[in-house]
Design a protein around this motif. Structure first.
Motif, mmCIF file in Angstrom:
data_model
loop_
_atom_site.group_PDB
_atom_site.id
_atom_site.type_symbol
_atom_site.label_atom_id
_atom_site.label_comp_id
_atom_site.label_asym_id
_atom_site.label_seq_id
_atom_site.Cartn_x
_atom_site.Cartn_y
_atom_site.Cartn_z
ATOM 1 N N GLN A 84 4.939 3.758 -8.756
ATOM 2 C CA GLN A 84 6.393 3.834 -8.881
ATOM 3 C C GLN A 84 7.088 3.184 -7.686
ATOM 4 O OE1 GLN A 84 7.475 7.954 -9.449
ATOM 5 N NE2 GLN A 84 5.888 8.273 -10.984
ATOM 6 N N MET A 85 6.578 3.448 -6.494
ATOM 7 C CA MET A 85 7.178 2.886 -5.280
ATOM 8 C C MET A 85 7.071 1.363 -5.279
ATOM 9 S SD MET A 85 5.659 5.723 -2.622
ATOM 10 C CE MET A 85 6.583 5.283 -1.161
ATOM 11 N N TYR A 86 5.917 0.874 -5.667
ATOM 12 C CA TYR A 86 5.714 -0.576 -5.715
ATOM 13 C C TYR A 86 6.632 -1.213 -6.755
ATOM 14 C CZ TYR A 86 3.468 -5.025 -6.871
ATOM 15 O OH TYR A 86 3.233 -6.343 -7.127
ATOM 16 N N TYR A 111 0.981 -8.019 -3.949
ATOM 17 C CA TYR A 111 0.216 -7.337 -4.983
ATOM 18 C C TYR A 111 0.122 -5.855 -4.636
ATOM 19 C CZ TYR A 111 -1.272 -12.176 -5.748
ATOM 20 O OH TYR A 111 -1.295 -13.532 -5.943
ATOM 21 N N HIS A 112 -0.102 -5.044 -5.662
ATOM 22 C CA HIS A 112 -0.149 -3.598 -5.460
ATOM 23 C C HIS A 112 -1.573 -3.148 -5.144
ATOM 24 C CE1 HIS A 112 0.071 0.696 -7.237
ATOM 25 N NE2 HIS A 112 0.527 0.699 -5.998
ATOM 26 N N ALA A 113 -1.754 -2.430 -4.041
ATOM 27 C CA ALA A 113 -3.029 -1.824 -3.671
ATOM 28 C C ALA A 113 -2.848 -0.308 -3.701
ATOM 29 C CB ALA A 113 -3.469 -2.284 -2.284
ATOM 30 N N ASP A 114 -3.287 0.304 -4.781
ATOM 31 C CA ASP A 114 -3.075 1.732 -5.003
ATOM 32 C C ASP A 114 -4.084 2.549 -4.194
ATOM 33 O OD1 ASP A 114 -3.147 4.402 -6.260
ATOM 34 O OD2 ASP A 114 -1.848 3.506 -7.767
ATOM 35 N N THR A 115 -3.584 3.459 -3.371
ATOM 36 C CA THR A 115 -4.463 4.281 -2.542
ATOM 37 C C THR A 115 -5.453 5.071 -3.383
ATOM 38 O OG1 THR A 115 -2.825 4.481 -0.780
ATOM 39 C CG2 THR A 115 -4.515 6.188 -0.875
ATOM 40 N N GLU A 116 -5.004 5.549 -4.545
ATOM 41 C CA GLU A 116 -5.848 6.412 -5.363
ATOM 42 C C GLU A 116 -6.875 5.643 -6.183
ATOM 43 O OE1 GLU A 116 -5.470 9.506 -4.764
ATOM 44 O OE2 GLU A 116 -3.572 9.338 -3.680
ATOM 45 N N THR A 117 -6.529 4.465 -6.674
ATOM 46 C CA THR A 117 -7.409 3.760 -7.594
ATOM 47 C C THR A 117 -8.031 2.491 -7.026
ATOM 48 O OG1 THR A 117 -5.506 2.570 -8.550
ATOM 49 C CG2 THR A 117 -6.164 4.634 -9.608
ATOM 50 N N ASP A 118 -7.400 1.883 -6.022
ATOM 51 C CA ASP A 118 -7.943 0.671 -5.410
ATOM 52 C C ASP A 118 -8.651 0.963 -4.090
ATOM 53 O OD1 ASP A 118 -7.037 -1.205 -7.361
ATOM 54 O OD2 ASP A 118 -5.023 -1.105 -6.506
ATOM 55 N N LEU A 119 -8.053 1.821 -3.266
ATOM 56 C CA LEU A 119 -8.588 2.099 -1.927
ATOM 57 C C LEU A 119 -9.492 3.327 -1.918
ATOM 58 C CD1 LEU A 119 -5.370 1.495 0.228
ATOM 59 C CD2 LEU A 119 -7.007 -0.177 -0.663
ATOM 60 N N SER A 120 -9.722 3.915 -3.081
ATOM 61 C CA SER A 120 -10.571 5.105 -3.201
ATOM 62 C C SER A 120 -11.336 5.029 -4.515
ATOM 63 C CB SER A 120 -9.727 6.394 -3.197
ATOM 64 O OG SER A 120 -8.861 6.445 -2.083
ATOM 65 N N SER A 121 -12.368 5.850 -4.618
ATOM 66 C CA SER A 121 -13.086 5.979 -5.881
ATOM 67 C C SER A 121 -12.770 7.341 -6.490
ATOM 68 C CB SER A 121 -14.593 5.805 -5.679
ATOM 69 O OG SER A 121 -15.102 6.794 -4.805
ATOM 70 N N CYS A 172 0.815 -1.220 0.000
ATOM 71 C CA CYS A 172 0.000 0.000 0.000
ATOM 72 C C CYS A 172 0.845 1.265 0.000
ATOM 73 C CB CYS A 172 -0.926 0.003 1.211
ATOM 74 S SG CYS A 172 -1.955 -1.457 1.414
ATOM 75 N N GLN A 173 2.102 1.184 -0.407
ATOM 76 C CA GLN A 173 2.962 2.361 -0.415
ATOM 77 C C GLN A 173 2.318 3.483 -1.235
ATOM 78 O OE1 GLN A 173 7.432 1.578 -0.631
ATOM 79 N NE2 GLN A 173 6.591 -0.223 -1.689
ATOM 80 N N ALA A 174 2.416 4.715 -0.728
ATOM 81 C CA ALA A 174 1.800 5.846 -1.425
ATOM 82 C C ALA A 174 2.392 7.149 -0.912
ATOM 83 C CB ALA A 174 0.288 5.832 -1.233
ATOM 84 N N ASN A 175 1.962 8.249 -1.532
ATOM 85 C CA ASN A 175 2.431 9.584 -1.158
ATOM 86 C C ASN A 175 1.265 10.553 -1.332
ATOM 87 O OD1 ASN A 175 3.569 12.248 -1.300
ATOM 88 N ND2 ASN A 175 5.583 11.347 -1.685
ATOM 89 N N LEU A 176 0.845 11.203 -0.243
ATOM 90 C CA LEU A 176 -0.319 12.087 -0.308
ATOM 91 C C LEU A 176 -0.118 13.280 -1.226
ATOM 92 C CD1 LEU A 176 -1.722 12.308 3.346
ATOM 93 C CD2 LEU A 176 -2.752 11.180 1.374
ATOM 94 N N THR A 177 1.108 13.724 -1.394
ATOM 95 C CA THR A 177 1.356 14.919 -2.205
ATOM 96 C C THR A 177 1.629 14.597 -3.670
ATOM 97 O OG1 THR A 177 3.725 14.920 -1.656
ATOM 98 C CG2 THR A 177 2.243 16.169 -0.211
ATOM 99 N N ASP A 178 1.751 13.321 -4.014
ATOM 100 C CA ASP A 178 1.981 12.917 -5.405
ATOM 101 C C ASP A 178 1.143 11.676 -5.681
ATOM 102 O OD1 ASP A 178 2.836 12.066 -7.891
ATOM 103 O OD2 ASP A 178 4.967 12.375 -7.487
#
Length: 281
Positions: A36-38, A47-57, A24-30
């Protein structure tokens, strides 16, 4: 049972079982940084769980905050994509302080998936332990046929929030300067929801970004023992960190105002407070 897992425990678990691991690696400002981090480095098999596209709508300007909740259907499809079933053992991690992993933890718990733990200290702790990392992207498993049943009463809306403030503790997980309205690096208005108490999520952690002991967390949140609580933050991410810490302490889980500050401020009729109310936790 703890909601956390230490690096040595994960190392042993991987040798004896096949947990589903979500990065779940992510960056609130980018918002583009997560992928990229994953791709650069992750725990093998994760597996990659993207904060912007998987954990949010998708953000709806003028209506939602920065990280709207995924719909029930969207979240179910994400879980199916990762091969998750009701019996799956799931491990979540991010780069270090578990703020993004906590969002995934809450969403899984909300969906009725209970065998979920967060890697305490994240990828940084895993590497310090000597855990292996890779840039190799694993193939996704065969999709599951999971059907989720969400806990609707775990959420509270903006319209429900103000009447509850008189009888519930409203906890703001953002840093004190943002809460006070002294600065606002991410949103268009500064301040906090009237009646909220500051409960900076970073105070759940030690200097190595690992959670405090259960005893320490229970002491921090002792005022919640006889009072209902609601958690919010900037966009529904770090509020989940406080909820995880409270659950880890053994206290009942608070409700989540998922839209949080970034949703609250889209309606100009909603009141805004500045300064400090009550004693910060």
């Amino acid at each position: 049972m703890s909601h956390l897992i230490r690096p040595n425990e994960l190392h042993n678990l991987i040798k004896t079982a096949e947990p589903i691991i979500l990065d779940c690696q992510a960056n609130l400002t980018d918002r583009t940084k997560s992928q990229q981090m994953y791709q650069s480095e992750h725990i093998p098999g994760a597996y990659h769980a993207d904060t912007e596209t998987d954990l949010s709508s998708e953000i709806i300007p003028g209506k939602t905050g920065r990280h709207p909740m995924p719909s029930i259907e969207q979240w179910q499809q994400r879980l199916q994509k990762w091969g998750i079933t009701q019996q799956s053992e799931i491990i979540l991690y991010d780069q270090s302080n578990s703020m993004f992993a906590s969002r995934a933890w809450w969403l899984l718990q909300w969906a009725g998936i209970t065998h979920v733990r967060v890697l305490d200290g994240g990828l940084a702790a895993w590497k310090s332990y000597g855990g292996e990392t890779t840039s190799k992207i694993p193939e996704l498993p065969a999709p599951s046929t999971l059907t989720i049943r969400v806990q609707q009463d775990w959420l509270i809306s903006a319209d429900e929030l103000l009447p509850l403030a008189e009888n519930s503790l409203l906890l703001d997980a953002r840093a004190l300067p943002r809460y006070k309205g002294a600065e606002e690096p991410l949103d268009t208005k500064a301040g906090h929801i009237p009646g909220a108490i500051n409960a900076d999520f970073t105070r759940n952690l030690d200097v190595d970004h690992r959670f405090l002991s259960r005893t320490q967390l229970k002491q921090r949140f002792k005022s919640l023992q006889n009072q209902d609580a609601v958690c919010y933050c900037g966009s529904g991410i770090t509020a989940c960190h406080n909820i995880l810490a409270i659950a880890e302490s053994g206290l009942p889980m608070p409700k989540l105002y998922a839209g949080s500050w970034s949703e609250w401020i889209v309606d100009d009729s909603r009141p805004i407070a500045t300064g400090i109310e009550g004693e910060p936790l």
